[in-house]
Design a protein around this motif. Structure first.
Motif, mmCIF file in Angstrom:
data_model
loop_
_atom_site.group_PDB
_atom_site.id
_atom_site.type_symbol
_atom_site.label_atom_id
_atom_site.label_comp_id
_atom_site.label_asym_id
_atom_site.label_seq_id
_atom_site.Cartn_x
_atom_site.Cartn_y
_atom_site.Cartn_z
ATOM 1 N N ALA A 1 -23.447 10.976 -27.122
ATOM 2 C CA ALA A 1 -22.347 11.759 -27.694
ATOM 3 C C ALA A 1 -21.283 12.027 -26.634
ATOM 4 C CB ALA A 1 -22.876 13.071 -28.247
ATOM 5 N N GLN A 2 -20.044 12.178 -27.080
ATOM 6 C CA GLN A 2 -18.939 12.334 -26.141
ATOM 7 C C GLN A 2 -19.053 13.607 -25.293
ATOM 8 O OE1 GLN A 2 -15.142 11.717 -27.895
ATOM 9 N NE2 GLN A 2 -14.220 11.250 -25.933
ATOM 10 N N GLN A 3 -19.716 14.662 -25.798
ATOM 11 C CA GLN A 3 -19.833 15.897 -25.030
ATOM 12 C C GLN A 3 -20.910 15.825 -23.944
ATOM 13 O OE1 GLN A 3 -20.877 15.683 -28.207
ATOM 14 N NE2 GLN A 3 -22.889 16.587 -28.369
ATOM 15 N N VAL A 4 -21.691 14.754 -23.931
ATOM 16 C CA VAL A 4 -22.753 14.600 -22.928
ATOM 17 C C VAL A 4 -22.146 14.336 -21.563
ATOM 18 C CG1 VAL A 4 -24.653 13.099 -22.186
ATOM 19 C CG2 VAL A 4 -24.501 13.833 -24.573
ATOM 20 N N GLU A 5 -22.665 15.051 -20.547
ATOM 21 C CA GLU A 5 -22.180 14.899 -19.176
ATOM 22 C C GLU A 5 -23.219 14.257 -18.266
ATOM 23 O OE1 GLU A 5 -21.177 18.881 -18.143
ATOM 24 O OE2 GLU A 5 -19.453 18.937 -19.487
ATOM 25 N N CYS A 6 -24.494 14.305 -18.679
ATOM 26 C CA CYS A 6 -25.576 13.771 -17.850
ATOM 27 C C CYS A 6 -26.556 12.986 -18.721
ATOM 28 C CB CYS A 6 -26.300 14.922 -17.156
ATOM 29 S SG CYS A 6 -27.773 14.410 -16.257
ATOM 30 N N VAL A 7 -26.909 11.791 -18.283
ATOM 31 C CA VAL A 7 -27.952 11.013 -18.943
ATOM 32 C C VAL A 7 -29.189 11.095 -18.052
ATOM 33 C CG1 VAL A 7 -28.672 8.740 -19.753
ATOM 34 C CG2 VAL A 7 -26.300 9.480 -20.071
ATOM 35 N N ASP A 8 -30.210 11.786 -18.545
ATOM 36 C CA ASP A 8 -31.456 11.981 -17.798
ATOM 37 C C ASP A 8 -32.351 10.767 -18.031
ATOM 38 O OD1 ASP A 8 -34.224 12.676 -17.262
ATOM 39 O OD2 ASP A 8 -33.510 14.733 -17.057
ATOM 40 N N MET B 1 -26.476 -2.089 -19.277
ATOM 41 C CA MET B 1 -26.154 -1.276 -20.446
ATOM 42 C C MET B 1 -25.806 0.159 -20.031
ATOM 43 S SD MET B 1 -28.266 -0.319 -23.863
ATOM 44 C CE MET B 1 -29.056 1.071 -23.072
ATOM 45 N N LEU B 2 -26.554 0.718 -19.078
ATOM 46 C CA LEU B 2 -26.233 2.070 -18.607
ATOM 47 C C LEU B 2 -24.824 2.125 -18.018
ATOM 48 C CD1 LEU B 2 -29.607 3.048 -16.895
ATOM 49 C CD2 LEU B 2 -28.698 3.943 -19.050
ATOM 50 N N LEU B 3 -24.471 1.128 -17.225
ATOM 51 C CA LEU B 3 -23.131 1.106 -16.624
ATOM 52 C C LEU B 3 -22.059 0.923 -17.699
ATOM 53 C CD1 LEU B 3 -23.843 -0.983 -13.406
ATOM 54 C CD2 LEU B 3 -23.693 1.515 -13.650
ATOM 55 N N HIS B 4 -22.384 0.172 -18.739
ATOM 56 C CA HIS B 4 -21.446 0.007 -19.861
ATOM 57 C C HIS B 4 -21.232 1.342 -20.581
ATOM 58 C CE1 HIS B 4 -19.293 -2.058 -23.045
ATOM 59 N NE2 HIS B 4 -20.059 -1.420 -23.927
ATOM 60 N N ILE B 5 -22.301 2.098 -20.769
ATOM 61 C CA ILE B 5 -22.185 3.416 -21.413
ATOM 62 C C ILE B 5 -21.307 4.348 -20.565
ATOM 63 C CG2 ILE B 5 -23.484 5.491 -22.028
ATOM 64 C CD1 ILE B 5 -25.752 3.575 -22.957
ATOM 65 N N VAL B 6 -21.479 4.318 -19.254
ATOM 66 C CA VAL B 6 -20.633 5.119 -18.366
ATOM 67 C C VAL B 6 -19.172 4.709 -18.530
ATOM 68 C CG1 VAL B 6 -20.044 5.597 -15.947
ATOM 69 C CG2 VAL B 6 -22.438 5.614 -16.678
ATOM 70 N N HIS C 1 -15.943 6.996 -19.762
ATOM 71 C CA HIS C 1 -14.742 7.149 -18.934
ATOM 72 C C HIS C 1 -13.512 6.688 -19.703
ATOM 73 C CE1 HIS C 1 -16.469 7.757 -14.700
ATOM 74 N NE2 HIS C 1 -17.382 8.087 -15.597
ATOM 75 N N LYS C 2 -13.645 5.611 -20.460
ATOM 76 C CA LYS C 2 -12.522 5.094 -21.256
ATOM 77 C C LYS C 2 -12.101 6.108 -22.313
ATOM 78 C CE LYS C 2 -11.165 1.010 -23.875
ATOM 79 N NZ LYS C 2 -11.612 -0.294 -24.404
ATOM 80 N N ALA C 3 -13.067 6.880 -22.822
ATOM 81 C CA ALA C 3 -12.784 7.897 -23.836
ATOM 82 C C ALA C 3 -12.310 9.212 -23.209
ATOM 83 C CB ALA C 3 -14.031 8.144 -24.685
ATOM 84 N N GLY C 4 -12.176 9.241 -21.886
ATOM 85 C CA GLY C 4 -11.677 10.429 -21.207
ATOM 86 C C GLY C 4 -12.761 11.370 -20.727
ATOM 87 N N GLY C 5 -14.009 11.005 -20.880
ATOM 88 C CA GLY C 5 -15.120 11.850 -20.441
ATOM 89 C C GLY C 5 -15.640 11.440 -19.076
#
Length: 97
Positions: A34-41, A55-60, A64-68
């Motif tokens: 979700a866009q409000q997530v700041e940390c992936v544990d 895939m993890l780097l793609h999610i990051v 970032h592209k969405a402004g988060g």
């Protein structure tokens, strides 16, 4: 089976982060965190290969592209070895024990 579970500003990932799992979940990759997530544990991951790391780097990158801003946290030892091997420390947060 790979699972993503959001709890507030943290997304907990568990299971096997393998090429087969990445292929299975790739069609929904933009909806895994979700866009409000700041940390992936990542502490619940029991195996990861390079497809999983990609895939993890793609999610990051998507966040970032969405402004988060998104941090990848608590990588298990096996994943830490891949992070070190490919010199990806800048993308992962290492917590003191």
């Amino acid at each position: 089976m790979l699972e993503f579970r959001d709890e507030g500003s943290t997304c907990f990932v568990s299971g096997e982060l393998s090429q087969a799992e990445v292929i299975r979940i790739w069609p929904m990759v933009d909806k895994l965190v979700a866009q409000q997530v700041e940390c992936v544990d990542l502490s619940g991951i029991n195996y990861s290969d390079t497809a999983g790391v990609a895939m993890l780097l793609h999610i990051v990158a998507l966040q970032h592209k969405a402004g988060g801003a998104l941090m990848l946290c608590r990588a298990p030892l096996q994943l830490q070895k891949l992070i070190d091997l490919y010199d990806l420390q800048d993308f992962f947060v290492e917590e003191a024990n």
